[in-house]
Design a protein around this motif. Structure first.
Motif, PDB file in Angstrom:
ATOM      1  N   LEU A  97     -13.918   2.006   0.403  1.00  6.45           N
ATOM      2  CA  LEU A  97     -12.820   1.698  -0.482  1.00  6.45           C
ATOM      3  C   LEU A  97     -13.318   1.746  -1.915  1.00  6.45           C
ATOM      4  O   LEU A  97     -14.517   1.600  -2.180  1.00  6.45           O
ATOM      5  N   ARG A  98     -12.396   1.978  -2.829  1.00  4.33           N
ATOM      6  CA  ARG A  98     -12.702   1.976  -4.261  1.00  4.33           C
ATOM      7  C   ARG A  98     -11.987   0.791  -4.886  1.00  4.33           C
ATOM      8  O   ARG A  98     -10.799   0.585  -4.665  1.00  4.33           O
ATOM      9  N   ARG A 136       0.640   5.660   0.108  1.00  4.79           N
ATOM     10  CA  ARG A 136      -0.207   6.823   0.407  1.00  4.79           C
ATOM     11  C   ARG A 136      -0.577   7.507  -0.898  1.00  4.79           C
ATOM     12  O   ARG A 136       0.260   7.694  -1.775  1.00  4.79           O
ATOM     13  N   SER A 137      -1.851   7.861  -1.046  1.00  8.02           N
ATOM     14  CA  SER A 137      -2.333   8.571  -2.225  1.00  8.02           C
ATOM     15  C   SER A 137      -3.047   9.846  -1.784  1.00  8.02           C
ATOM     16  O   SER A 137      -3.129  10.138  -0.590  1.00  8.02           O
ATOM     17  N   LEU A 157       0.847  -1.191   0.000  1.00  8.72           N
ATOM     18  CA  LEU A 157       0.000   0.000   0.000  1.00  8.72           C
ATOM     19  C   LEU A 157       0.881   1.239   0.000  1.00  8.72           C
ATOM     20  O   LEU A 157       1.910   1.277   0.687  1.00  8.72           O
ATOM     21  N   HIS A 183      -6.208  10.484  -1.716  1.00 12.51           N
ATOM     22  CA  HIS A 183      -7.448  10.245  -0.973  1.00 12.51           C
ATOM     23  C   HIS A 183      -7.367   9.094   0.007  1.00 12.51           C
ATOM     24  O   HIS A 183      -8.373   8.741   0.621  1.00 12.51           O
ATOM     25  N   LYS A 242      -2.211  -2.456  -5.843  1.00  8.90           N
ATOM     26  CA  LYS A 242      -2.527  -3.070  -7.125  1.00  8.90           C
ATOM     27  C   LYS A 242      -2.600  -4.581  -6.954  1.00  8.90           C
ATOM     28  O   LYS A 242      -1.648  -5.203  -6.502  1.00  8.90           O
ATOM     29  N   GLU A 248      -8.260   1.203  -3.477  1.00  5.39           N
ATOM     30  CA  GLU A 248      -7.887   2.407  -2.732  1.00  5.39           C
ATOM     31  C   GLU A 248      -8.708   2.451  -1.455  1.00  5.39           C
ATOM     32  O   GLU A 248      -9.935   2.478  -1.492  1.00  5.39           O
ATOM     33  N   ASP A 283      -7.408  -2.678  -8.988  1.00  7.21           N
ATOM     34  CA  ASP A 283      -6.691  -1.747  -8.118  1.00  7.21           C
ATOM     35  C   ASP A 283      -7.619  -1.422  -6.973  1.00  7.21           C
ATOM     36  O   ASP A 283      -8.842  -1.375  -7.136  1.00  7.21           O
ATOM     37  N   TRP A 320      -5.007   5.197   0.642  1.00  5.56           N
ATOM     38  CA  TRP A 320      -3.894   4.293   0.433  1.00  5.56           C
ATOM     39  C   TRP A 320      -4.245   3.376  -0.732  1.00  5.56           C
ATOM     40  O   TRP A 320      -5.331   2.789  -0.761  1.00  5.56           O
ATOM     41  N   THR A 321      -3.347   3.222  -1.691  1.00 10.29           N
ATOM     42  CA  THR A 321      -3.634   2.439  -2.892  1.00 10.29           C
ATOM     43  C   THR A 321      -2.748   1.206  -2.985  1.00 10.29           C
ATOM     44  O   THR A 321      -1.624   1.195  -2.489  1.00 10.29           O
TER      45      THR A 321
END
Length: 105
Positions: A87-88, A64-65, A62, A67, A72, A79, A77, A69-70
């Protein structure tokens, strides 16, 4: 001098808390919009272990992004958003779903 030190310590604690990851050290599950899954996040929010997306659990780093934490995964993907509740998930075809995750029992 003591007051100055106390103020500086309070500012440091506040600044550290702003970047804290609300997902850290938790295990979560979700079931919405025809997708479902379970995942766990390590204590410092640098790794996620995802289950139910493929035949076996999958681990991702993970980062930091803007919005949250992302990470793959092989088929999507993910987030984890800053609010610690949503979460997305974005599939390989580009379809994105935002779902609410609940702490697992």
């Amino acid at each position: 001098m003591t007051r100055l030190f106390a103020s500086a310590a309070l500012c440091l604690v506040t600044a550290t808390s702003v970047g804290a990851c609300p997902w850290a050290g938790g295990t979560y599950e979700f079931r919405e919009h025809g997708i479902y899954g379970n995942f766990a996040v390590n204590g410092d929010c640098t790794e996620l272990v995802w289950d139910r997306l493929s035949n076996a659990p999958e681990t991702t780093a993970l980062e930091r992004s803007k919005h949250g934490w992302t990470g793959k995964l092989a088929k999507a993907d993910v987030e984890l958003l800053d609010n610690g509740e949503n979460l997305r998930v974005t599939g390989t075809g580009g379809a994105m779903r935002q779902v609410r995750a609940n702490p697992a029992d």
